[in-house]
Scaffold this motif. Structure first.
Motif, PDB file in Angstrom:
ATOM      1  N   GLU A 190     -85.713 -30.819  18.730  1.00  0.00           N
ATOM      2  CA  GLU A 190     -87.011 -30.794  18.076  1.00  0.00           C
ATOM      3  C   GLU A 190     -86.837 -31.075  16.584  1.00  0.00           C
ATOM      4  N   LYS A 191     -87.838 -31.725  16.023  1.00  0.00           N
ATOM      5  CA  LYS A 191     -87.760 -32.114  14.614  1.00  0.00           C
ATOM      6  C   LYS A 191     -87.680 -30.875  13.734  1.00  0.00           C
ATOM      7  N   ILE A 192     -86.818 -30.975  12.733  1.00  0.00           N
ATOM      8  CA  ILE A 192     -86.682 -29.893  11.767  1.00  0.00           C
ATOM      9  C   ILE A 192     -87.901 -29.884  10.853  1.00  0.00           C
ATOM     10  N   LYS A 193     -88.565 -28.763  10.784  1.00  0.00           N
ATOM     11  CA  LYS A 193     -89.791 -28.663   9.980  1.00  0.00           C
ATOM     12  C   LYS A 193     -89.453 -28.493   8.496  1.00  0.00           C
TER      13      LYS A 193
ATOM     14  N   GLU B 299     -79.241 -19.488  21.467  1.00  0.00           N
ATOM     15  CA  GLU B 299     -78.671 -18.792  22.621  1.00  0.00           C
ATOM     16  C   GLU B 299     -78.760 -19.715  23.832  1.00  0.00           C
ATOM     17  N   VAL B 300     -77.618 -20.053  24.388  1.00  0.00           N
ATOM     18  CA  VAL B 300     -77.571 -21.040  25.472  1.00  0.00           C
ATOM     19  C   VAL B 300     -78.028 -20.408  26.783  1.00  0.00           C
ATOM     20  N   THR B 301     -78.918 -21.095  27.487  1.00  0.00           N
ATOM     21  CA  THR B 301     -79.336 -20.625  28.808  1.00  0.00           C
ATOM     22  C   THR B 301     -78.158 -20.744  29.759  1.00  0.00           C
ATOM     23  N   PRO B 302     -77.855 -19.713  30.540  1.00  0.00           N
ATOM     24  CA  PRO B 302     -76.688 -19.760  31.430  1.00  0.00           C
ATOM     25  C   PRO B 302     -76.722 -20.969  32.361  1.00  0.00           C
ATOM     26  N   ILE B 303     -75.562 -21.472  32.665  1.00  0.00           N
ATOM     27  CA  ILE B 303     -75.434 -22.615  33.562  1.00  0.00           C
ATOM     28  C   ILE B 303     -76.105 -22.332  34.905  1.00  0.00           C
TER      29      ILE B 303
ATOM     30  N   TYR C 110     -83.090 -33.584  13.585  1.00  0.00           N
ATOM     31  CA  TYR C 110     -83.386 -32.783  14.774  1.00  0.00           C
ATOM     32  C   TYR C 110     -82.437 -31.591  14.886  1.00  0.00           C
ATOM     33  N   GLN C 111     -82.945 -30.521  15.474  1.00  0.00           N
ATOM     34  CA  GLN C 111     -82.122 -29.364  15.787  1.00  0.00           C
ATOM     35  C   GLN C 111     -82.207 -29.065  17.280  1.00  0.00           C
ATOM     36  N   ILE C 112     -81.122 -28.540  17.821  1.00  0.00           N
ATOM     37  CA  ILE C 112     -81.121 -28.124  19.224  1.00  0.00           C
ATOM     38  C   ILE C 112     -81.865 -26.799  19.336  1.00  0.00           C
ATOM     39  N   THR C 113     -82.898 -26.778  20.176  1.00  0.00           N
ATOM     40  CA  THR C 113     -83.635 -25.534  20.398  1.00  0.00           C
ATOM     41  C   THR C 113     -83.411 -24.975  21.800  1.00  0.00           C
TER      42      THR C 113
END
Length: 471
Positions: free
Chosen positions: A468-471, A118-122, A444-447
Motif C-alpha cells: 500500500e502507498k506510504i501516506k 506481523e506476518v500471517t501464519p503460513i 510502498y510499504q508491506i501491510t
C-alpha cells in the motif's frame, strides 16, 4: 578451461542446524563455512562427505547418522531418496511449514531489506499427499538401475521404465511403482499402460539414440472428477497406436479425454505440436466458486487445485476491492485470478505473453458469462507502457503473479509511474519478490504477507504480499 577439481573431505559429528535453498539442509564446517547437505534434516548429527568446495561453502552428503532429528518422519514413498520429486518426505509436515515460512520472511528481510508487519501464519495444505492434478511420466528403454541390480546381474533384460527423470541425469528414468502425488486412478493407469506396452512389445523411447515408439504420458485429474490422458508417440504407427489407445479407453472408461501427439522433435515439449483427440473431449473442466475453467492438454493451471482456491481467496482478500475499481492482472496466464476477482471489481484487464493462454482466458470468460474483463497478449516489459495505460485506464489496484524470475525492472518502473493505491504481489519465488519490492519501498510499504504451501513434501512455497502507498 580445465574443470575445477573438488577434493573430497569428511567432517565428523556435524550438527545440521537449518534448511536452506532448494530444500538442502544446512550445517557449519569447522572453519565456519556453510555445508549444504542433500540427505539430512535439521537436528541430525552426521558425518558429511563433501563433493563440492567453493570459497564460501561446501556441498556434501551425510554418510553416517549419529543422531536422528526429532523433526524426522518416515517417508511413505518407496522411491524416496532416488526420485527427486518429494525431497522433504523425511521432514515432519509441521516443520516443513516452519522452514518454508522462515525462508519467505528471511528473503523479504535480508534480500529486500524490507520492514514486515506481523506476518500471517503460513497456510498449510489439508492434503499432504495426492494433491497434484497434473503428472508427466517418461518412457525409457534404459531405466535407472540400483547398485544391487548392477551387482547381481549385468545382463538385465528388463530395462523398460515409465516414470521420472533421475535428478541431474536427463537420459535416465526411474521406473515408478506408486507415486504419492496424484490421486487414483493415476497409478493404476500408469502401471497398466506399462504392463500392456511390455506385453505387446511396444518400443520404449531411447533419449540418447532418439529411437523408439512410446515417449511420454501426461495425466490430468480435475476437481470435477474428469480425467485427461495424453500419450506422446515418437513416430506414427497406426496399428500399434490404436492398439494401446483402445486398451486404455476400454480399461479405464472413466477417462473423459484421451488424446495423443506424434512428436519427432529432439525434445518432448508439446506446445508447438498438434494434439489429437482420440476419444471423449479435447478438454476437461476445473471449477471454483461456480466458475468453470476449460483445461486442454497445453493449458497452465495451478497443479494443486484445492490450494489454488485458498491462494486466490487470500489474493482477493488482500486486494480488498469495492466494485468501483479498475484492476490490472499482470501475468494473468489463463485469467483465473482475473475472473475470480471480477465480481468485486468494476473492470479487470489481464495481460499475458502466451497467446494460447489468452485465447483460453477469453474462452473461459465467455463460458462463465463474465463481461467486465479484457485480456491482452504481449511481453509485459514492452506492452505495459504509457500507451497501454492511456487506452485501458489507470488502475486502482494491480495484481501481479510473475514467473520465478520475477518482474522485469521496466515493469516495476511502470508500476511506480502509475502508482496504483494497492499492489497484490503473488510469487512462487520470495527471493525475486523481495528484490522487486525493494525497488518500490520508497513509495510502498508491506501491510500484509502470507505464505501458502502449494507443494507439500517439497521446499517450494508461494507468498502473497499486499503493498500500500506510504501516506
Amino acid at each position: 578451461m580445465p574443470r575445477r577439481k573438488n577434493k573430497k573431505q569428511i567432517f565428523e559429528s556435524i550438527e545440521v542446524i537449518d534448511a536452506g535453498a532448494k530444500g538442502k539442509a544446512v550445517a557449519k564446517a569447522p572453519d565456519g563455512r556453510v555445508i549444504f547437505i542433500s540427505n539430512a534434516v535439521p537436528g541430525d548429527l552426521v558425518d558429511v562427505q563433501t563433493f563440492k568446495k567453493r570459497k564460501a561453502y561446501f556441498e556434501g552428503k551425510a554418510i553416517k547418522f549419529h543422531t536422528l532429528s526429532e523433526k524426522r518422519t518416515e517417508p511413505k514413498c518407496e522411491h524416496f531418496g532416488v526420485c527427486g520429486g518429494c525431497k522433504w518426505q523425511h521432514l515432519d509436515y509441521k516443520h516443513q511449514l516452519e522452514f518454508k515460512e522462515k525462508e519467505v520472511v528471511n528473503n523479504l528481510k535480508r534480500i529486500g531489506h524490507l520492514e514486515l508487519p506481523e506476518v500471517t501464519p503460513i497456510l498449510g495444505s489439508n492434503k499432504q499427499y495426492f494433491y497434484r492434478n497434473k503428472m508427466e511420466f517418461s518412457f525409457s528403454d534404459s531405466r535407472w538401475l540400483t547398485q544391487e541390480e548392477i551387482a547381481s546381474d549385468t545382463t538385465l533384460k528388463d530395462r523398460n521404465a515409465l516414470g521420472f527423470h533421475i535428478p541431474g541425469m536427463w537420459d535416465k528414468i526411474l521406473d515408478i511403482n506408486k507415486c504419492w502425488l496424484q490421486e487414483d486412478p493415476s497409478n493404476a493407469i500408469r502401471n497398466e499402460v506399462k504392463k500392456f506396452a511390455v506385453e505387446n512389445e511396444l518400443e520404449f523411447f531411447n533419449t540418447r539414440q532418439q529411437t523408439g515408439f512410446l515417449r511420454t504420458m501426461m495425466i490430468r485429474t480435475a476437481s470435477t472428477g474428469q480425467i485427461m490422458v495424453v500419450i506422446q508417440f515418437y513416430r506414427e504407427e497406426k496399428e500399434k497406436r490404436e492398439l494401446l489407445l483402445d486398451h486404455i479407453a476400454k480399461t479405464f472408461p472413466e477417462i473423459t479425454s484421451l488424446q495423443y501427439v506424434i512428436n519427432e522433435k529432439g525434445n518432448d515439449t508439446i506446445y508447438d505440436q498438434e494434439v489429437i483427440c482420440y476419444t471423449g473431449t479435447d478438454h476437461i473442466f476445473e471449477e471454483m466458486e461456480g466458475l468453470k475453467f476449460k483445461i486442454n492438454a497445453k493449458s497452465f493451471y495451478q497443479t494443486n487445485s484445492d490450494q489454488a482456491y485458498e491462494l486466490y481467496k487470500i489474493t482477493r482478500d488482500f486486494a480488498n476491492l469495492n466494485k468501483d475499481e479498475l484492476v490490472y492482472d499482470l501475468y494473468t496466464g489463463t485469467g483465473t485470478i482475473a475472473q475470480f476477482v471480477s465480481k468485486q471489481s468494476k473492470h479487470v484487464v489481464g495481460v499475458e505473453a502466451v497467446p494460447d493462454a489468452i485465447t483460453a482466458a477469453k474462452e473461459n470468460a465467455q463460458l462463465n458469462g463474465i463481461e467486465n474483463v479484457d485480456f491482452h497478449v504481449g511481453d509485459m516489459k514492452t506492452v505495459f507502457n504509457d500507451r497501454f495505460i492511456s487506452e485501458h485506464g489507470k488502475p486502482d489496484v494491480v495484481i501481479t503473479d510473475p514467473p520465478r524470475d520475477g518482474m522485469h525492472k521496466d515493469v516495476v518502473a511502470q508500476l511506480l509511474a502509475i502508482s496504483p493505491e494497492r499492489i497484490v504481489y503473488v510469487s512462487c519465488n520470495s527471493a525475486t519478490q523481495a528484490r522487486d519490492i525493494a525497488l518500490m519501498k520508497d513509495v510502498y510499504q508491506i501491510t500484509k504477507s502470507q505464505a501458502v504451501d502449494m507443494f507439500p513434501q517439497t521446499h517450494h512455497v508461494e507468498n502473497v504480499v499486499l503493498l500500500e502507498k506510504i501516506k
